[in-house]
Every structure is written in C-alpha cells, then in structure tokens.
Design a protein around this motif. Structure first.
Motif, PDB file in Angstrom:
ATOM      1  N   THR A 104       0.818  -1.217   0.000  1.00 18.60           N
ATOM      2  CA  THR A 104       0.000   0.000   0.000  1.00 18.60           C
ATOM      3  C   THR A 104       0.849   1.263   0.000  1.00 18.60           C
ATOM      4  O   THR A 104       0.318   2.355  -0.089  1.00 18.60           O
ATOM      5  N   ARG A 105       2.156   1.120   0.120  1.00 18.62           N
ATOM      6  CA  ARG A 105       2.994   2.314   0.004  1.00 18.62           C
ATOM      7  C   ARG A 105       4.232   1.985  -0.811  1.00 18.62           C
ATOM      8  O   ARG A 105       4.721   0.848  -0.796  1.00 18.62           O
ATOM      9  N   ALA A 106       4.704   2.996  -1.519  1.00 16.19           N
ATOM     10  CA  ALA A 106       5.887   2.814  -2.347  1.00 16.19           C
ATOM     11  C   ALA A 106       7.130   2.785  -1.464  1.00 16.19           C
ATOM     12  O   ALA A 106       7.141   3.350  -0.377  1.00 16.19           O
ATOM     13  N   GLY A 107       8.145   2.107  -1.953  1.00 14.17           N
ATOM     14  CA  GLY A 107       9.403   2.066  -1.213  1.00 14.17           C
ATOM     15  C   GLY A 107      10.142   0.793  -1.547  1.00 14.17           C
ATOM     16  O   GLY A 107       9.685  -0.013  -2.356  1.00 14.17           O
ATOM     17  N   THR A 108      11.285   0.622  -0.924  1.00  8.81           N
ATOM     18  CA  THR A 108      12.077  -0.592  -1.106  1.00  8.81           C
ATOM     19  C   THR A 108      12.160  -1.307   0.228  1.00  8.81           C
ATOM     20  O   THR A 108      12.562  -0.711   1.232  1.00  8.81           O
ATOM     21  N   PHE A 109      11.710  -2.556   0.218  1.00  3.21           N
ATOM     22  CA  PHE A 109      11.600  -3.323   1.456  1.00  3.21           C
ATOM     23  C   PHE A 109      12.429  -4.598   1.342  1.00  3.21           C
ATOM     24  O   PHE A 109      12.456  -5.232   0.297  1.00  3.21           O
ATOM     25  N   ASP A 110      13.070  -4.972   2.444  1.00  2.00           N
ATOM     26  CA  ASP A 110      13.915  -6.169   2.441  1.00  2.00           C
ATOM     27  C   ASP A 110      13.082  -7.425   2.628  1.00  2.00           C
ATOM     28  O   ASP A 110      12.094  -7.422   3.347  1.00  2.00           O
TER      29      ASP A 110
END
Ligand SMILES: [Cu+2]
Length: 126
Positions: A104-110
């Motif tokens: 639901t949100r943009a970004g870079t996640f591990d």
C-alpha cells in the motif's frame, strides 16, 4: 611494510571485495513481476544459497504473489521474513511456497532469511 605484509593486505582487500560482490551484486538485475489473471502480480524466486532474482519490482496497490521455490535443504533458507508486511513463513525444501501481500505504500523493502543472512529487495513503485 614489507612485501609480504603488502600481499596480505591486498589479499584481505580482495577477499572483502569478493564477499561484497557475492552478497550484493551477483544475483542479477531486478525482475519486474508479471501481472496475471485477476490482476495479481506474480514472480517466482528461486531459493538456493540466496534469492534469485534478489530484486523484485512491483506496482503499488495491486496484490502480489511471491512464489518462493526452495531448491535446497540448507537450514539457513528455511524461513523467509518480510518485516514490512509482518511475514515470517516456513519454506519446505523442494517446494514452492506462495506469499501474498498487497503493498500500500511505495518504497524498497527487504526480504531475508530467518537470520538476515540471505537478502533480497522488493521495490514497490507508484
Ligand atoms: Cu539464514
């Protein structure tokens, strides 16, 4: 420093460079998840001493199915953890395990193994 000492230092630097390359760069470029029936973005990630692809790109707001295809019995990779989505999932050896999330949100996640040794990245784009 003597010649021998220099050689030891250079060998150490080469070793560190190799480890960094192995863990961070050797798994190739990011893979864009393919959107299938029902608008689910699906990508299969091979699990064998690491994640391949180790970088996955998806679009925000649509369901994502990450299919972890574990091809080894090494204890290191038996769990996958995606903290952003509160996921910790057991991956049986030589089986495919689907993990479904809707970013639901943009970004870079591990995403990592249970001990954070194997690492991958999920990039969510608008
Ligand atoms: Cu591990």
């Amino acid at each position: 420093m003597s010649g021998i000492e220099w050689m030891v230092v250079l060998a150490g630097i080469a070793g560190i460079a190799w480890v960094n390359w192995y863990f961070f760069l050797s798994h190739g470029p990011a893979a864009q998840a393919a959107t299938g029936a029902g608008g689910v973005q699906e990508v299969t990630i091979a699990v064998q001493g690491g994640y391949s692809p180790a970088q996955v790109r998806v679009k925000r707001g649509a369901p994502v199915r990450l299919v972890f295809d574990r091809q080894e019995t090494s204890g290191c990779s038996e769990e996958v953890v995606i903290p952003e989505f509160g996921i910790r999932r057991f991956l049986p050896a030589f089986q495919k395990t689907a993990v479904e999330i809707t970013p639901t949100r943009a970004g870079t996640f591990d995403f990592t193994c249970g001990m954070s040794m194997l690492r991958g990245k999920l990039t969510v784009e608008d």
